[in-house]
Enzyme design. Structure first.
Site: not given
Ligand SMILES: [Zn+2]
Length: 397
Positions: A81, A83, A113, A145-146, A173, A365
């Site tokens: 992903h 984003d 990520d 995705e997030e 991931e 994150h």
């Molecule tokens: Zn991810």
């Protein structure tokens, strides 16, 4: 395995740095990143298909590096992903969208990520072109995705419609380059409670939306406790379906009976959980216990439950040839993770899928997100080997 002291190529570092430089926080457009990747992949001779959000502000890119045989079917998908999660409220040491190299780690939002994986995949295109492959390598770059794996289904539906049938898919991931073959499902809901305002000195004249919402929240908590009391998914952590209330808002002032309240909650289910039964339990509590009482105070009172997002569980197959291949190439046995991904969506259309990518989810994150250079180097080696085995002529999975 490549040792932790190995360094990735300059091309990989350049691509990861470049990808971090695009602020692709999910609420923003990802088009600048997609355009840069498309320009590069197009120049490398890839076929490309875009699928976009309704307003066109966001896009998925599916690109196929066609081998000299011209074969477009089969092959391996490298999926990630584009984003990233927001940086607001986090104490970053350096600017989050400017990659910084320190102590053999590359820092920046998305480094782990999952722009690290995407950067490796893009940087390896010239290497893949030099490998005399029999089958194509596909690059699947998704949006949103997030915020609930919203983008990838458009791309995956397009693959199914075009009868593109890859042999296998790697979702990159962060797994510290260990194969992962399972995760839970997510369903995300918003509950809106509509009551009637009144002066706080006359609460009996109103219908307090916050108080009714609180009762629904307590019911959900009880449901979660009962699911947690029967652990049975022992590959998962924790070994049961969980539920959590994430946001609540409502009310106007301390001296006004609240007219509105809404809250957002999610459940994360084991692959064999009956999710509809959970939703039904909440709906029937509302119609049995909440609405009749609210409506005696105010006939127009209402409670609505809206599903905001759903991500299917990923239940891979430990015995599948592709799982075995990834285990062989990484030297690690397949396991399970607690977070969700797009892997279940690829698997839903019958593509054998394994999650395996550089970096640790522990670094994702967070402020000062980073990826170790050794992980990027290990990912380079792994993708070369995986493409060689699946898209060369030795693979029969
Ligand atoms: Zn991810």
């Amino acid at each position: 395995m490549v040792g932790a002291d190995q360094a990735p190529s300059d091309a990989t570092l350049d691509w990861v740095r470049r990808l971090i430089g695009f602020d692709t926080t999910s609420r923003r457009s990802n088009r600048a990143l997609i355009d840069a990747a498309a320009e590069y992949l197009g120049a490398q001779g890839c076929d490309m298909t875009l699928t976009t959000s309704d307003d066109g502000a966001k896009a998925n890119l599916f690109a196929t590096l066609v081998p000299s045989s011209g074969q477009r079917t089969g092959g391996l998908v490298l999926s990630g992903h584009t984003d990233v999660v927001p940086v607001e409220g986090q104490a970053w040491t350096s600017a989050p969208f400017t990659a910084v190299l320190r102590d053999r780690r590359l820092y920046g939002r998305g480094s782990c990520d999952m722009k690290g994986f995407l950067g490796v995949a893009l940087a390896l295109v010239p290497a893949f072109r030099g490998m005399a492959l029999k089958e194509p390598v596909h690059f699947a770059l998704s949006f949103d995705e997030e915020v609930g794996c919203i983008g990838a289904p458009l791309m995956i539906a397009d693959l199914a419609a075009r009868a593109v049938r890859p042999r296998a898919c790697i979702v990159g991931e962060p797994t510290l380059m260990q194969p992962v073959i399972g995760h839970k499902a997510i369903r995300l809901f918003r509950c809106r409670v509509q009551g009637r305002p009144a002066h706080a000195s006359l609460p009996q004249e109103g219908a307090n939306a916050i108080e009714y919402a609180a009762r629904i929240i307590v019911f959900i908590r009880g449901l979660a406790d009962s699911l947690g009391s029967k652990p049975r998914g022992h590959d998962f952590h924790p070994p049961y379906t969980t539920m959590s209330i994430g946001q609540v808002s409502g009310g106007t002032a301390a001296n006004i009976v609240a007219e509105h309240c809404e809250f957002v909650f999610e459940h994360r289910s084991l692959p064999d959980e009956d999710d509809d039964r959970i939703e039904q339990a909440i709906r029937s509590f509302v119609s049995r216990e909440i609405l009749p009482e609210m409506r005696t105070a105010y006939p127009l009172a209402d409670v609505t439950l809206e599903q905001l997002a759903t991500v299917p569980a990923f239940a891979g197959d430990a015995l599948e040839p592709f799982t075995r291949l990834v285990e062989e190439l990484t030297g690690a046995s397949a396991g399970y993770v607690s977070y969700c991904s797009e892997a279940g969506q690829f698997r839903e259309i019958g593509i054998p899928t394994v999650i395996c990518g550089p970096g640790s989810i522990e670094q994702a994150h967070r402020a000062d997100e980073w990826i170790a250079l050794g992980q990027l180097a290990a990912c380079e080696r792994f993708l070369i080997d995986a493409v060689d085995r699946v898209c060369g002529n030795a693979y029969h999975g």
